[in-house]
Design an enzyme around this catalytic site. Structure first.
Site, PDB file in Angstrom:
ATOM      1  N   SER A   1     -11.858   8.475   2.152  1.00 15.27           N
ATOM      2  CA  SER A   1     -11.868   7.162   2.799  1.00 15.27           C
ATOM      3  C   SER A   1     -13.022   7.075   3.783  1.00 15.27           C
ATOM      4  CB  SER A   1     -10.547   6.914   3.528  1.00 15.27           C
ATOM      5  OG  SER A   1      -9.458   6.955   2.631  1.00 15.27           O
TER       6      SER A   1
ATOM      7  N   SER B   1      -5.893  -4.896   3.185  1.00 15.55           N
ATOM      8  CA  SER B   1      -6.401  -4.603   1.831  1.00 15.55           C
ATOM      9  C   SER B   1      -6.994  -5.802   1.116  1.00 15.55           C
ATOM     10  CB  SER B   1      -5.281  -3.991   0.964  1.00 15.55           C
ATOM     11  OG  SER B   1      -4.858  -2.777   1.504  1.00 15.55           O
TER      12      SER B   1
ATOM     13  N   GLU C   1       0.820  -1.214   0.000  1.00 16.84           N
ATOM     14  CA  GLU C   1       0.000   0.000   0.000  1.00 16.84           C
ATOM     15  C   GLU C   1       0.853   1.263   0.000  1.00 16.84           C
ATOM     16  OE1 GLU C   1      -3.770  -0.432   2.455  1.00 16.84           O
ATOM     17  OE2 GLU C   1      -2.592  -2.107   3.217  1.00 16.84           O
TER      18      GLU C   1
END
Length: 365
Positions: A324, A189, A17
């Site tokens: 987000s 993720s 990430e």
């Protein structure tokens, strides 16, 4: 504090990430009040090299400005952890560290331990909470001890799988059945996750998960909505309104999260007030169960037919761009992005100050 608060922004990193972290850092810099904060960037390359820059004069235009090369003007290259431990390094002048790292070496307690050793206040959960939150097996064991509702799960290491494969296959089929989900125990993720429907797929999925971790967890499939709640605070945490994720894929995997752009976030979630309250209370209980501090996002499954609630997991370093789920939930709850950053820095300083009252050394007669 009359002068500016000196914030060290740590971003990049060795995890998958890396690029997401850069986007988060860019968003945070654009949102922070430069009249209140002096921001020093610390970029970690994909190879793990730390590079410290000079304090930023103001917001930057793009991530390229945050990935300064070794020896570039305005920045200084460093090897290993010199910027953190060097007495004359930039970190020696920090009031608080703001790590914007996800996954391995970012939210698993390792960098948190570094800050503890260096005696630097930092935003987010501590070493223990970060490590427990990252390891899905340990997390579920802690949640079970607290009596939090969870789906049925099984877990095993690579060695156990190699020695007792037939037994573990049969035990999984009897206790969980198909379909079910196979996951690496330590990864973010949704990487390495598979939904399986038979023994052949289960064998392939376990082998796939072992590519990412030495420990695998298998969970039952639940026909459910995915609801998330943001938590903020230290000893007296608060919970945001719930939000719902509607995945573009069969389940919320890496592609659905980051690639196709078709998944939707519904904020606030369309749930009855009583259910929203239950979710908020459970989110705080999950946060306190791992001894959380600063911030976390707690993810739930809510059964589509009977409304049963299951705690899926806690994310101790959730995505933090303005788009987000974590900050969007707080925005809907009346706390905008910049105010949220202010609160997180305040909470980090308060936690560090409280720890300074603990006596770690003792006089010996």
């Amino acid at each position: 504090m009359d002068r500016k608060i000196r914030v060290g922004l740590i971003y990049g990193g060795k995890s998958g990430e890396h690029d997401v972290s850069l986007q988060t850092a860019l968003a945070v810099i654009k949102a922070m009040d430069f009249e209140k904060y002096e921001i020093t960037p610390f970029y970690i390359t994909k190879m793990g090299e730390w590079r410290s820059g000079s304090p930023l004069p103001g917001p930057v235009d793009g991530v390229k400005a945050l990935t300064f090369e070794a020896g570039a003007a305005g920045g200084e290259a460093s090897f290993a952890l010199a910027p953190i431990f060097g007495a004359s390094g930039a970190a020696a002048r920090l009031d608080v560290a703001l790590p914007l790292l996800h996954g391995t070496f970012g939210e698993d307690g390792t960098i948190q331990g570094l800050f503890e050793i260096a005696d630097i206040p930092y935003v987010g959960t501590g070493v223990l909470a970060s490590a427990v939150g990252m390891d899905k097996v340990m997390m579920k064991k802690v949640f079970a001890q607290e009596g939090l509702p969870q789906c049925v799960f099984r877990h095993f290491t690579r060695t156990q799988w190699e020695r007792n494969q037939e037994y573990l296959l049969t035990e999984t089929e009897v206790s969980i059945g198909y379909p079910c989900f196979v996951k690496p125990a330590n990864l973010g993720s949704s990487v390495g996750i598979s939904k399986v429907r038979n023994r052949e797929e289960l064998l392939d999925a376990v082998s796939f998960a072992f590519r990412y971790d030495r420990k695998v967890i298998i969970e039952e499939n639940i026909d459910a909505r995915e609801i998330e709640v943001s938590v903020l605070g230290n000893d007296e945490p608060m919970a945001s309104v719930p939000g719902e994720v509607v995945s573009s894929n069969e389940f919320y995997d890496y592609k659905a999260k980051y690639i196709d752009g078709k998944s939707a976030m519904i904020i606030p979630a369309d749930v009855p007030a009583e259910l929203a309250k239950q979710l908020q209370e459970l989110a705080i209980r999950a946060f306190q169960a791992i001894d959380g501090s600063g911030l976390s996002r707690v993810d739930f499954f809510v059964g589509k037919t009977d409304g049963s609630i299951y705690v899926n997991e806690i994310n101790t370093m959730p995505g933090f761009t303005p788009f987000s789920m974590y900050p969007l939930l707080w925005k809907e709850s009346g706390k905008p992005y910049r105010e949220l950053l202010d609160d997180l820095i305040r909470l980090a300083l308060e936690r560090h100050e409280a720890k300074q009252r603990i006596q770690y050394t003792f006089d010996v007669e």
